[in-house]
Structures are given as C-alpha cells and as structure tokens.
Design an enzyme around this catalytic site. Structure first.
Site, PDB file in Angstrom:
ATOM      1  CG  HIS A 100      -1.769  -1.100   1.740  1.00 49.74           C
ATOM      2  ND1 HIS A 100      -1.288  -2.259   2.092  1.00 49.74           N
ATOM      3  CD2 HIS A 100      -3.179  -1.133   1.442  1.00 49.74           C
ATOM      4  CE1 HIS A 100      -2.624  -3.095   2.421  1.00 49.74           C
ATOM      5  NE2 HIS A 100      -3.521  -2.337   1.871  1.00 49.74           N
ATOM      6  CG  ASP A 103       1.723  -1.020   3.151  1.00 51.63           C
ATOM      7  OD1 ASP A 103       0.750  -0.718   4.152  1.00 51.63           O
ATOM      8  OD2 ASP A 103       1.814  -2.017   2.409  1.00 51.63           O
TER       9      ASP A 103
HETATM   10  C1  XLS Z   1      -7.677  -6.554   4.429  1.00 57.08           C
HETATM   11  C2  XLS Z   1      -7.181  -6.772   2.881  1.00 57.08           C
HETATM   12  C3  XLS Z   1      -6.080  -5.617   2.563  1.00 57.08           C
HETATM   13  C4  XLS Z   1      -6.117  -5.826   1.051  1.00 57.08           C
HETATM   14  C5  XLS Z   1      -5.147  -4.700   0.516  1.00 57.08           C
HETATM   15  O1  XLS Z   1      -8.305  -7.147   4.855  1.00 57.08           O
HETATM   16  O2  XLS Z   1      -7.068  -8.205   3.005  1.00 57.08           O
HETATM   17  O3  XLS Z   1      -4.790  -6.086   3.049  1.00 57.08           O
HETATM   18  O4  XLS Z   1      -5.332  -7.036   0.609  1.00 57.08           O
HETATM   19  O5  XLS Z   1      -5.644  -3.587   0.840  1.00 57.08           O
END
Ligand code: XLS
Ligand code: CA
Ligand code: CA
Length: 438
Positions: A100, A103
């Site tokens: 993300h 991140d």
């Molecule tokens: C949350 C989601 C997230 C997505 C990406 O539960 O899995 O991590 O994969 O935003």
C-alpha cells in the site's frame, strides 16, 4: 547492513530436512509441466504485514522486535524497512512483493508532503528493483487507516473525502506503474456502512462506480498496463462491506459496465468470512473469467474475523491450486501472502519461518493438484455424473432445442426417474490418497 543476521539464504532441502531455514516442498527450480515451480506459484510478500505491522491488537501494545526499531524518524524507519525488505526477498528468493502507499512511506502534514515522502521511498525502491530479482505484483492505496476515511472513501458521504481518495489512487497508480507493478488492487476497506438509518446506499454505490471508472480512465491515460483487481471481503471493518464476495462484486461490475476492466483478487480468509469455501470463490471467479490473483492466507474457523494467518493447510492449498491449474495458470496474478505472524511470534526470524511454511504448503498443494488434474480424478467422475446432458433430452436442453412443452411431454412419458449416488465420501477418500500418498 545486514538486518536478519541469524537467517541464511533459504534453500530447498527436501521433506526430510530438520533445518527450519530450508524449504521442504518448495523447490523453486523444479520443472513441472515445462515450467519451474516458482513461475507457477508466483509468490509475493505483503509489505504491510511483514515490514509495517507491529503486533498491536485491540487489547495490547506492539510486540514485534524488528531490526529497524532503533530508528525514530519515520523516514529513517521507512528507508530501513526498504533495505530489510530487499534482504528478506533475496534470502527467500521470492519473485514478488505487494504494497500500500502508506506501508512504504509515512504520511506528512499535507497531501503534498505525503507525496514527497512517497517519491523519496519510491525512488529508493526503484533503485533496488534495477538489480533485484524481485518485482512488484501489485500496488494499492490505503483508503481506510486515516480518520478522514471514517465514513468511507469513494463511498463517503463527504465529497471532499471522495476527492482526497481520488488524489491518493491517482498517485498510487502512478507509483505502481513506475515500479513496474503487474496489477493494481482495490480493496474497499471502509466502503460499506454500519446502518441504513444514515446511509444513501444507492448514491454510495453509484459513486463507487464513478470512482472506479475514473481509475480506469486514468490508468489508460498514463499507460498503466497492469490488471485492475477488486478484492472482495464481506465484513470488517464495516458491518456491511459493499464488495461482499465474488458473486456480489461481479454483479456490481456488470451493472456499471466495469467487468471488462477488472478481475478479482480472492483472499482465502475473506472467502470463509463470507460463509464460502476458498475453492468456491476461486471457482466462481474462474468460470466467469474473473480470477486475477490470490491473497494466500487462511483464517481460523473458530474465529469470526480476519486473522490473516500464514496458510499451512495442505488440503486447502491443493484445492486452491486445482482451480489455478484448471484456469491455465496465473497470467499477471500470483500468490500474495497477505499473512502476518501471530502477535506472539515476535522475533524477526519468525517472518522467514512464516513465509517458508506458506511457500511449502502451496508448493505441496500445487504438486498434488497437478496430479489430480493430470489423472482426471474428479473430471472423470463429473463427466460421468452429467452424462445425461450429452444425449437425448439432456442434449436438447443444452443445445437450446427444448422448451417447457417438449419437456412436459418427455416427463409425462418418462414415469421412472433414476438417480445415482454422488459418492462424496469416496471422492474425499481419494483426495486423501493423493494428499498423503507421498
Ligand atoms: C484487508 C485486506 C487488505 C488488502 C489490500 O483485509 O486483505 O490487506 O489486501 O488493501
Ligand atoms: Ca488481502
Ligand atoms: Ca485479510
């Protein structure tokens, strides 16, 4: 600087090895069906769980011990994480990672400052990518952590938030392109609602579609050729998430004429939260030509939330890979470990042990699935089970030659219907033979 000093290069040593830092089933170079295993599986590390998560939960403080803990400046931490990330990628020899925007770089005081932070870290990652074997599987924007998204992002009641989210996705698409990302994911973290007493559901869904159309247009404009993906999830954080499951997302995409631009990123843990099997969701996506990529993790059947555990259940990985093989393998997608080590597994080495466990489980699952497909185990049974549709009245139904009148006439003159056993127990025991015969 070496961040994970206690961890050697991870190699394949086979199922009898006692070395925790070795693969038992994943031999990346093993050729199966003319292709090395690593190209079939396309493993990816999730940046957020591995480098950003700190082990907090609703009841407690961070627990994770990380080799970048001595840094205090958020940008220094972000840079150290990049260095550590590429060390981990190399030691695991993992072909991809996913991230993300938030991140990889910290938010600043303003969107401008945030974008500047992002540019600094993206330039650093880009430099690593020049020599690294690891590439970007997908990028995405975090439109859920910051309090501004309290009412949603593209489905917020506040148009200023919609605009902010658009600016964020615009930038995230740009950096994903810049880093060579092969896909871009939309997971609608806060795109849902708690109560209809304060919610205009119709406007929110129309706005979500408007937002996605804008994303499609912008991706085209900048020449981003990656696959756009939507990741369904039924609940958490909101009570009603709009992207509930594969069928629900497919219906939404069809309604708004978006289905030709998107595929699905199916996460194991989300499928079970939706009351489905992982394989059900993969099958549903596959038969509708919508299966793009997979978030490889697992939940805990006794817990009703998203535990994002490393996948170690070989029956589950086998049936998942069965669907991928039946699809003809991944195109741009892969197996992204959207998985975090447990809060109590706080040592840095656990990050490697978690990935080794997941990679081995999927490698073994792939091999079993490949045999099941090759031997036509279920295909032969299913073909026989549906054979009534290949001749006589069944063939007429399938060919569009039957109608209610011809079917009534057939039924009136066919007093004895004979059914056959579905043989579920036999098939499950054959599956066990394949799982445990080697
Ligand atoms: C949350 C989601 C997230 C997505 C990406 O539960 O899995 O991590 O994969 O935003
Ligand atoms: Ca996910
Ligand atoms: Ca999840």
């Amino acid at each position: 600087m070496e961040y994970f000093k206690n961890v050697p290069q991870i190699k394949y040593e086979g199922p009898k090895s006692n070395n925790p830092y070795a693969f038992k089933f994943y031999n990346p170079d093993e050729i199966i069906d003319g292709k090395p295993l690593k190209e079939h599986l396309r493993f990816s590390v999730a940046y957020w769980h591995t480098f950003t998560a700190n082990g907090t939960d609703p009841f407690g403080a961070p627990t994770m011990q990380r080799p970048w803990d001595h840094f205090t400046d958020p940008m220094d931490i972000a840079k150290a994480r990049v260095e550590a990330a590429f060390e981990l990628f190399e030691k695991l020899d993992v072909p991809f990672f996913c991230f993300h925007d938030r991140d990889i770089a910290p938010e600043g005081e303003t969107l401008r400052e945030t974008n500047k932070n992002l540019d600094t870290i993206v330039a650093m990652i880009k430099d690593y990518l020049k020599t690294s074997k690891t590439k970007v599987l997908w990028g995405t924007a975090n439109l859920f952590s910051n309090p501004r998204f309290v009412h949603g992002a593209a489905t917020s009641c506040n148009a200023d938030v919609f605009a902010y989210a658009a600016a964020q996705v615009k930038k995230a698409l740009e950096i994903t392109k810049e880093l060579g990302g092969q896909n871009y994911v939309f997971w609608g973290g806060r795109e849902g609602y708690e109560t209809l007493l304060n919610t205009d559901m119709e406007l929110e869904l129309d706005n979500l579609a408007r937002f996605l159309h804008m994303a499609v247009e912008y991706a085209k404009e900048i020449g981003f050729e990656g696959q756009l993906l939507i990741e369904p999830k039924p609940k958490e954080p909101t009570k009603h998430q709009y992207d509930f499951d594969a069928a629900n997302v497919y219906a939404f995409l069809k309604k708004y004429d978006l289905d030709k631009y998107f595929k699905l990123n199916i996460e194991a843990n989300h499928t079970t939260l939706a009351g489905h099997d992982f394989q059900h969701e993969l099958r549903y996506a596959r038969i509708n030509n919508m299966l793009g990529s997979i978030d490889a993790n697992m939940g805990d059947m006794l817990l009703g939330w998203d535990t994002d555990q490393f996948p170690t259940d070989i029956r589950m990985t086998t049936l998942a890979m069965y669907e991928v093989i039946k699809m003809g393998g991944f195109d741009k997608g892969g197996l992204n470990f959207d998985a975090k080590v447990r809060r109590a597994s706080f040592e840095p080495e656990d990050l490697f042990l978690g990935h080794i466990a997941g990679m081995d489980a999927f490698a073994k699952g792939f091999k079993v699935a490949y045999k099941l497909v090759k031997d036509g185990v279920f295909d032969r049974f299913i073909e026989e089970r549906y054979k009534s549709y290949r001749e006589g009245i069944g063939a007429e139904i399938v060919n569009g030659k039957a109608n209610f009148k011809t079917l009534e006439e057939y039924a009136l003159n066919n007093p004895k219907i004979e059914n056959k056993s579905g043989k579920q127990e036999l098939l499950e025991s054959i599956l066990n033979q394949y799982l445990f015969s080697e």
